[in-house]
Design an enzyme around this catalytic site. Sequence first.
Site, PDB file in Angstrom:
ATOM      1  N   ALA A   9      21.646  41.612  71.917  1.00  0.00           N
ATOM      2  CA  ALA A   9      23.097  42.347  72.693  1.00  0.00           C
ATOM      3  C   ALA A   9      23.093  41.017  73.960  1.00  0.00           C
ATOM      4  CB  ALA A   9      23.278  43.944  73.048  1.00  0.00           C
ATOM      5  N   ASP A  32      20.238  46.115  69.586  1.00  0.00           N
ATOM      6  CA  ASP A  32      19.249  45.448  70.103  1.00  0.00           C
ATOM      7  C   ASP A  32      17.970  46.486  70.227  1.00  0.00           C
ATOM      8  OD1 ASP A  32      19.530  42.910  72.776  1.00  0.00           O
ATOM      9  OD2 ASP A  32      17.941  44.591  72.250  1.00  0.00           O
ATOM     10  N   ARG A  81      11.868  31.027  74.936  1.00  0.00           N
ATOM     11  CA  ARG A  81      10.204  30.275  75.332  1.00  0.00           C
ATOM     12  C   ARG A  81       9.839  30.578  76.143  1.00  0.00           C
ATOM     13  NH1 ARG A  81       8.568  24.294  73.814  1.00  0.00           N
ATOM     14  NH2 ARG A  81       6.515  23.897  74.508  1.00  0.00           N
ATOM     15  N   ASN A 119      17.966  29.686  67.882  1.00  0.00           N
ATOM     16  CA  ASN A 119      17.097  28.967  68.020  1.00  0.00           C
ATOM     17  C   ASN A 119      15.895  28.625  67.000  1.00  0.00           C
ATOM     18  OD1 ASN A 119      18.710  27.047  68.208  1.00  0.00           O
ATOM     19  ND2 ASN A 119      19.704  27.688  70.462  1.00  0.00           N
ATOM     20  N   ARG A 150      31.611  20.640  72.847  1.00  0.00           N
ATOM     21  CA  ARG A 150      31.181  19.983  73.794  1.00  0.00           C
ATOM     22  C   ARG A 150      31.989  18.821  74.327  1.00  0.00           C
ATOM     23  NH1 ARG A 150      25.203  23.021  73.648  1.00  0.00           N
ATOM     24  NH2 ARG A 150      25.776  24.809  75.169  1.00  0.00           N
ATOM     25  N   HIS A 174      21.113  20.471  65.759  1.00  0.00           N
ATOM     26  CA  HIS A 174      21.148  20.937  66.182  1.00  0.00           C
ATOM     27  C   HIS A 174      20.409  20.728  68.106  1.00  0.00           C
ATOM     28  CE1 HIS A 174      23.225  23.776  69.724  1.00  0.00           C
ATOM     29  NE2 HIS A 174      22.481  24.160  69.915  1.00  0.00           N
TER      30      HIS A 174
HETATM   31  N1  APR Z   1      16.000  43.159  67.495  1.00  0.00           N
HETATM   32  C1  APR Z   1      17.299  43.399  68.339  1.00  0.00           C
HETATM   33  N2  APR Z   1      17.234  41.890  69.258  1.00  0.00           N
HETATM   34  C2  APR Z   1      16.472  41.781  69.724  1.00  0.00           C
HETATM   35  C3  APR Z   1      15.411  41.527  68.831  1.00  0.00           C
HETATM   36  C4  APR Z   1      14.974  42.243  67.693  1.00  0.00           C
HETATM   37  N3  APR Z   1      13.670  41.998  67.608  1.00  0.00           N
HETATM   38  N4  APR Z   1      14.413  41.464  69.993  1.00  0.00           N
HETATM   39  C5  APR Z   1      15.117  40.721  70.273  1.00  0.00           C
HETATM   40  N5  APR Z   1      15.776  40.965  70.634  1.00  0.00           N
HETATM   41  C6  APR Z   1      17.136  40.685  71.849  1.00  0.00           C
HETATM   42  C7  APR Z   1      16.861  41.043  72.944  1.00  0.00           C
HETATM   43  O1  APR Z   1      16.222  42.076  73.736  1.00  0.00           O
HETATM   44  C8  APR Z   1      17.856  39.997  73.648  1.00  0.00           C
HETATM   45  O2  APR Z   1      18.831  40.692  74.285  1.00  0.00           O
HETATM   46  O3  APR Z   1      17.538  39.904  71.847  1.00  0.00           O
HETATM   47  C9  APR Z   1      18.640  39.737  73.083  1.00  0.00           C
HETATM   48  C10 APR Z   1      19.153  38.045  72.914  1.00  0.00           C
HETATM   49  O4  APR Z   1      19.767  37.439  74.434  1.00  0.00           O
HETATM   50  P1  APR Z   1      19.630  36.809  75.692  1.00  0.00           P
HETATM   51  O5  APR Z   1      17.735  36.786  76.133  1.00  0.00           O
HETATM   52  O6  APR Z   1      20.505  37.504  76.958  1.00  0.00           O
HETATM   53  O7  APR Z   1      19.495  35.220  74.502  1.00  0.00           O
HETATM   54  P2  APR Z   1      21.087  34.697  74.216  1.00  0.00           P
HETATM   55  O8  APR Z   1      21.110  34.032  74.867  1.00  0.00           O
HETATM   56  O9  APR Z   1      21.715  35.498  74.135  1.00  0.00           O
HETATM   57  O10 APR Z   1      20.749  33.601  73.067  1.00  0.00           O
HETATM   58  C11 APR Z   1      20.060  34.285  72.069  1.00  0.00           C
HETATM   59  O11 APR Z   1      20.914  32.374  70.186  1.00  0.00           O
HETATM   60  O12 APR Z   1      21.972  30.438  71.136  1.00  0.00           O
HETATM   61  C12 APR Z   1      20.464  31.200  70.931  1.00  0.00           C
HETATM   62  O13 APR Z   1      19.324  30.101  71.694  1.00  0.00           O
HETATM   63  C13 APR Z   1      19.923  30.842  71.899  1.00  0.00           C
HETATM   64  O14 APR Z   1      17.817  31.777  70.393  1.00  0.00           O
HETATM   65  C14 APR Z   1      18.218  32.086  71.400  1.00  0.00           C
HETATM   66  C15 APR Z   1      19.472  33.475  70.660  1.00  0.00           C
END
Ligand code: APR
Length: 311
Positions: A9, A32, A81, A119, A150, A174
């Site tokens: 989320a 999440d 990362r 990713n 894009r 990608h």
């Molecule tokens: N189970 C559920 N949710 C998780 C888990 C898990 N085990 N581990 C991490 N998360 C949640 C995090 O708490 C966070 O809210 O995944 C979410 C990732 O969200 P962001 O850090 O905001 O990242 P975001 O920009 O949404 O990108 C997510 O999509 O486009 C791709 O490269 C990007 O790999 C990345 C992914």
Amino acid sequence: MKKISIVGAGNTGSTAAHWIAERELADVVLLDVVEGMPQGKSLDLLEAMPIIGKDAHVMGTNNYEDTKGSDIIIITAGIARKPGMSREDLLKTNAEIVGKAAKETLKHSPNAFYIVLTNPLDTMAYLTQKVTGLPRERVIGQAGILDSARMRAFVAMEAGVSVENVQCYVLGGHGDEMVPLTRHSNIAGIPLKEYFPADKLEAIVNRTRKGGGEIVNLLKTGSAYYAPSMACVQMAEAILKDKKLIVPCATLMQGDYGLNDMYFGVPVMLGAGGMEKVIEYKFDADEKAMFEKSAASVKESHDALKSVVSL
Ligand code: APR
């Protein structure tokens, strides 16, 4: 109402929920690991529905049982990362996160279609397919719609025309080695090669290749999420409405384009059966070379995945 569950989320997941609810496409469950956050975001979004007059229900949770009976599962969970973290460490961590998300959701939604966003995209889609054991029709990776969008945005900006007049097709992995097909891309039917001088077209193609990085550099923390989440929602909509929409998506190669046992971005038809058909383009020599280079690099990332997890 159909049901879409989104694992993760964060920025992409919650923005996808926003687009879905706004379209009244489905009820949404946002899941999440962070406690309270998906519940808070969902409640906020739910409270916007009376204003726009839409009846989509949105709920947040930390419990996979709430995803029960989903028509579509979107996986965006993962971590970015961090300083000092190797690519292998990142791959391992995200593989664990995505693997668990895939397994847990399948228990509660055995008939769902999967759209994977985390990713490295191509390999995370591959992992999801392996972990769930589902046919390739039901596990699709997002990327090609985003890369194509894009390019369409840049073309429309440069030409000063409506985005609706611009069609672009970006295939392949990608990453920097993606395959923008300028010969197949056009403005109101006019091939881009006729519309733009060569240097301008090359600049558009280069900006497209580096589109994700351009946004990361501007944001400083985090990566793009409006366009990536919208791309996912278009895929979900095409499946739920059986649109037979042809768009580039990461798909398990089973002899298509001469490739096997890897996810790769090719044009596919999305409908009620999920990824119903791979569409084969005829390439000229330059396009073939670009396609093969991209495939070799994506194949390497699959090998890297196989070296950190047993599948
Ligand atoms: N189970 C559920 N949710 C998780 C888990 C898990 N085990 N581990 C991490 N998360 C949640 C995090 O708490 C966070 O809210 O995944 C979410 C990732 O969200 P962001 O850090 O905001 O990242 P975001 O920009 O949404 O990108 C997510 O999509 O486009 C791709 O490269 C990007 O790999 C990345 C992914």
